[in-house]
Design a protein around this motif. Structure first.
Motif, PDB file in Angstrom:
ATOM      1  N   SER A 116      39.691  13.819  35.793  1.00 42.02           N
ATOM      2  CA  SER A 116      41.042  13.235  35.886  1.00 42.02           C
ATOM      3  C   SER A 116      41.014  11.718  35.972  1.00 42.02           C
ATOM      4  CB  SER A 116      41.814  13.829  37.072  1.00 42.02           C
ATOM      5  OG  SER A 116      42.006  15.206  36.865  1.00 42.02           O
ATOM      6  N   THR A 117      39.952  11.100  35.484  1.00 40.86           N
ATOM      7  CA  THR A 117      39.912   9.646  35.416  1.00 40.86           C
ATOM      8  C   THR A 117      40.581   9.202  34.115  1.00 40.86           C
ATOM      9  OG1 THR A 117      37.746   9.785  34.353  1.00 40.86           O
ATOM     10  CG2 THR A 117      37.777   9.462  36.735  1.00 40.86           C
ATOM     11  N   ASP A 118      41.203   8.041  34.137  1.00 40.26           N
ATOM     12  CA  ASP A 118      41.864   7.517  32.939  1.00 40.26           C
ATOM     13  C   ASP A 118      40.831   6.991  31.958  1.00 40.26           C
ATOM     14  OD1 ASP A 118      44.304   8.074  34.049  1.00 40.26           O
ATOM     15  OD2 ASP A 118      44.817   5.997  34.516  1.00 40.26           O
ATOM     16  N   LEU A 119      40.741   7.632  30.797  1.00 38.08           N
ATOM     17  CA  LEU A 119      39.918   7.100  29.711  1.00 38.08           C
ATOM     18  C   LEU A 119      40.746   6.134  28.875  1.00 38.08           C
ATOM     19  CD1 LEU A 119      38.106  10.385  28.620  1.00 38.08           C
ATOM     20  CD2 LEU A 119      37.342   8.645  30.248  1.00 38.08           C
ATOM     21  N   ILE A 120      42.029   6.408  28.771  1.00 37.44           N
ATOM     22  CA  ILE A 120      43.015   5.522  28.140  1.00 37.44           C
ATOM     23  C   ILE A 120      44.282   5.617  28.972  1.00 37.44           C
ATOM     24  CG2 ILE A 120      44.495   5.118  26.123  1.00 37.44           C
ATOM     25  CD1 ILE A 120      42.356   6.319  24.376  1.00 37.44           C
ATOM     26  N   ASN A 121      44.936   4.483  29.195  1.00 41.44           N
ATOM     27  CA  ASN A 121      46.211   4.469  29.913  1.00 41.44           C
ATOM     28  C   ASN A 121      46.997   3.274  29.394  1.00 41.44           C
ATOM     29  OD1 ASN A 121      48.357   4.474  31.678  1.00 41.44           O
ATOM     30  ND2 ASN A 121      47.102   4.869  33.485  1.00 41.44           N
ATOM     31  N   ASN A 122      47.889   3.528  28.438  1.00 35.89           N
ATOM     32  CA  ASN A 122      48.652   2.451  27.797  1.00 35.89           C
ATOM     33  C   ASN A 122      50.130   2.798  27.740  1.00 35.89           C
ATOM     34  OD1 ASN A 122      46.576   0.587  26.975  1.00 35.89           O
ATOM     35  ND2 ASN A 122      45.945   2.092  25.468  1.00 35.89           N
ATOM     36  N   VAL A 123      50.957   1.782  27.758  1.00 33.89           N
ATOM     37  CA  VAL A 123      52.381   1.953  27.469  1.00 33.89           C
ATOM     38  C   VAL A 123      52.594   1.543  26.024  1.00 33.89           C
ATOM     39  CG1 VAL A 123      54.708   1.127  27.954  1.00 33.89           C
ATOM     40  CG2 VAL A 123      53.131   1.599  29.837  1.00 33.89           C
ATOM     41  N   VAL A 124      53.226   2.429  25.242  1.00 35.12           N
ATOM     42  CA  VAL A 124      53.543   2.128  23.848  1.00 35.12           C
ATOM     43  C   VAL A 124      55.055   2.015  23.732  1.00 35.12           C
ATOM     44  CG1 VAL A 124      51.468   3.232  22.942  1.00 35.12           C
ATOM     45  CG2 VAL A 124      53.561   4.579  23.169  1.00 35.12           C
ATOM     46  N   ASN A 125      55.512   1.144  22.824  1.00 32.22           N
ATOM     47  CA  ASN A 125      56.938   0.885  22.661  1.00 32.22           C
ATOM     48  C   ASN A 125      57.314   0.892  21.195  1.00 32.22           C
ATOM     49  OD1 ASN A 125      57.844  -0.015  25.499  1.00 32.22           O
ATOM     50  ND2 ASN A 125      56.007  -1.226  25.128  1.00 32.22           N
ATOM     51  N   ASP A 126      58.579   1.186  20.938  1.00 27.79           N
ATOM     52  CA  ASP A 126      59.120   1.085  19.587  1.00 27.79           C
ATOM     53  C   ASP A 126      60.598   0.732  19.693  1.00 27.79           C
ATOM     54  OD1 ASP A 126      58.763   1.406  16.657  1.00 27.79           O
ATOM     55  OD2 ASP A 126      60.309   2.911  16.932  1.00 27.79           O
ATOM     56  N   ASN A 127      61.068  -0.120  18.791  1.00 30.79           N
ATOM     57  CA  ASN A 127      62.488  -0.478  18.790  1.00 30.79           C
ATOM     58  C   ASN A 127      63.093  -0.483  17.392  1.00 30.79           C
ATOM     59  OD1 ASN A 127      61.311  -2.736  17.742  1.00 30.79           O
ATOM     60  ND2 ASN A 127      61.992  -4.140  19.346  1.00 30.79           N
ATOM     61  N   THR A 128      62.484   0.252  16.452  1.00 28.49           N
ATOM     62  CA  THR A 128      62.988   0.320  15.087  1.00 28.49           C
ATOM     63  C   THR A 128      63.459   1.736  14.804  1.00 28.49           C
ATOM     64  OG1 THR A 128      61.393  -1.362  14.430  1.00 28.49           O
ATOM     65  CG2 THR A 128      62.460  -0.120  12.670  1.00 28.49           C
TER      66      THR A 128
END
Length: 198
Positions: A116-128
């Motif tokens: 349960s360790t974070d290998l990836i932890n990102n916030v992704v965004n889109d506004n289109t």
């Protein structure tokens, strides 16, 4: 077998190994089957709701996609799926994410390792509206399994704006050393075959 056909065979095997997807129902054509869900997340057909999704087909694969905070509801949706990995192996995680109408949406995209360790932890965004943004991340597995987690952000606007997810794929990235060993093995098999014929 000629050297050219041997090289072509090795290239084909390598391509097939790289393309083998590890995620079940990553295009949501079977609804949310294969995914663990909680909160406000559904699978929706763009054919049934085309105008709702910005007057166009934004599902990049098929007719369905996952929708977060639908119906102006709460922003608490979560999708998860666990899959088998090999410790030390590099994997490529790809997905498409977008917003249904003008405005912006975001989500937290996480890969959890075996402990349960974070290998990836990102916030992704889109506004289109009407276009899905493509995201790609690489990670190295730390055990025999990993878990993808997509989490809606609690500060997303919900007034006729939804976050949509499609085309979730995880593939092992073939290592050059493995490809070279496979090629050498095929050359050895070819030489042995020629000696038997002679």
């Amino acid at each position: 077998m000629t050297i050219k056909s041997l090289i072509a065979t090795v290239a084909l095997l390598a391509a097939n190994a790289a393309q083998a997807g590890l995620i079940t129902n990553g295009n949501f054509e079977s609804g949310l089957a294969g995914w663990s869900t909680s909160g406000n997340v559904v699978a929706t057909s763009i054919a049934a709701s085309g105008s709702y999704f910005g007057a166009g087909s934004i599902a990049a694969d098929g007719n369905y996609l996952a929708v977060f905070n639908s119906g102006d509801g709460p922003t608490n949706g979560r999708l998860m799926q666990t899959f088998a990995t090999v410790a030390g192996q590099t994997y490529r995680w790809e997905f498409d994410y977008g917003v249904t109408t003008g405005g912006a949406q975001g989500m937290r995209a996480t890969v959890l390792g075996a402990n349960s360790t974070d290998l990836i932890n990102n916030v992704v965004n889109d506004n289109t509206a009407g276009l899905l943004a493509h995201f790609t991340f690489n990670f190295v597995a730390d055990g025999s399994q990993a878990t993808l987690r997509f989490q809606d952000l609690n500060n997303n606007p919900t007034n006729s704006q939804d976050g949509v997810l499609d085309n979730v794929v995880v593939r092992a990235v073939p290592e050059p050393a493995s490809l070279a060993l496979m090629g050498l093995g095929m050359v050895g098999a070819m030489v042995a075959r020629r000696r038997r014929k002679a």
